[in-house]
Design a protein around this motif. Structure first.
Motif, PDB file in Angstrom:
ATOM      1  N   GLU A 126       0.840  -1.199   0.000  1.00 25.89           N
ATOM      2  CA  GLU A 126       0.000   0.000   0.000  1.00 25.89           C
ATOM      3  C   GLU A 126       0.872   1.245   0.000  1.00 25.89           C
ATOM      4  O   GLU A 126       2.073   1.177   0.255  1.00 25.89           O
ATOM      5  N   ASP A 127       0.235   2.377  -0.246  1.00 27.37           N
ATOM      6  CA  ASP A 127       0.937   3.649  -0.138  1.00 27.37           C
ATOM      7  C   ASP A 127       1.257   3.913   1.322  1.00 27.37           C
ATOM      8  O   ASP A 127       0.381   3.796   2.184  1.00 27.37           O
ATOM      9  N   PRO A 128       2.497   4.270   1.642  1.00 24.46           N
ATOM     10  CA  PRO A 128       2.854   4.576   3.022  1.00 24.46           C
ATOM     11  C   PRO A 128       2.086   5.774   3.569  1.00 24.46           C
ATOM     12  O   PRO A 128       1.684   6.663   2.833  1.00 24.46           O
ATOM     13  N   ASP A 129       1.883   5.749   4.872  1.00 26.98           N
ATOM     14  CA  ASP A 129       1.205   6.830   5.583  1.00 26.98           C
ATOM     15  C   ASP A 129       2.219   7.473   6.523  1.00 26.98           C
ATOM     16  O   ASP A 129       2.610   6.861   7.509  1.00 26.98           O
ATOM     17  N   PRO A 130       2.684   8.689   6.239  1.00 29.04           N
ATOM     18  CA  PRO A 130       3.705   9.311   7.083  1.00 29.04           C
ATOM     19  C   PRO A 130       3.247   9.557   8.515  1.00 29.04           C
ATOM     20  O   PRO A 130       4.057   9.789   9.397  1.00 29.04           O
TER      21      PRO A 130
END
Length: 139
Positions: A126-130
Motif C-alpha cells: 500500500e501507499d505509506p502513511d507518514p
C-alpha cells in the motif's frame, strides 16, 4: 509530536521497485533518521525507503499470543503499523517502515510465535502513511 512536525523539507518521490511501492523521504533536518527522531545523525541529508504492507495470516494464529510477540518484534525491527484478530480466525497485520525492516517483520509473521502455525499469508503493498509512527494492537 508527529514525524511531519519535525521535517523542514520533505520531497515525496513515488516509483516502483520490484513490486514494492515505495516513497523516498529526503529530509534536510539532520535529526530525522528513518522516521525516528535521533541526535545521532550527523549528516545534513538522511534518506530512507518507506514501505507499507498489509498482511492477512491464517492457520493457528489466534490464542497463541501472536499479537503480543508481534508487538515485541515490531519494536525490535523498528517498524510501525498495527495487528488485530479478525472474526473469521485470521490475523490482520499492517507493517510500515524501512524496506529491510519490513521484510524482516514479514518473514517473522510468516512463521509466528512458538505455538502458532501459519498456513497462509496474503500480502499486498500500500501507499505509506507518514502519520503511522507506532505499532499497536487493535481490536
Amino acid at each position: 509530536m508527529a514525524f511531519e512536525d519535525h521535517v523542514s523539507f520533505v520531497r515525496f518521490c513515488p516509483f516502483e521497485v520490484t513490486s514494492y511501492r515505495v516513497l523516498i523521504y529526503i529530509s534536510l533536518e539532520p535529526r530525522i533518521v528513518c522516521g525516528k527522531i535521533s541526535n545521532e545523525c550527523k549528516r545534513k541529508e538522511c534518506r530512507f525507503l518507506l514501505v507499507r504492507t498489509h498482511l492477512w495470516l491464517s492457520g493457528r494464529v489466534q490464542g497463541v499470543a501472536f499479537r503480543y510477540y508481534a508487538t515485541i518484534k515490531a519494536k525490535e525491527f523498528g517498524v510501525a503499523g498495527y495487528i488485530k484478530n479478525l472474526g473469521d480466525g485470521r490475523v490482520e497485520v499492517v507493517i510500515q517502515g524501512e524496506s529491510e525492516s519490513v521484510k524482516r517483520m514479514i518473514s517473522w509473521c510468516s512463521k509466528g510465535p512458538p505455538h502458532a502455525i501459519v498456513e497462509n499469508v496474503t500480502l499486498i503493498y500500500e501507499d505509506p502513511d507518514p502519520r503511522c509512527v507506532t505499532f499497536q494492537v487493535e481490536g
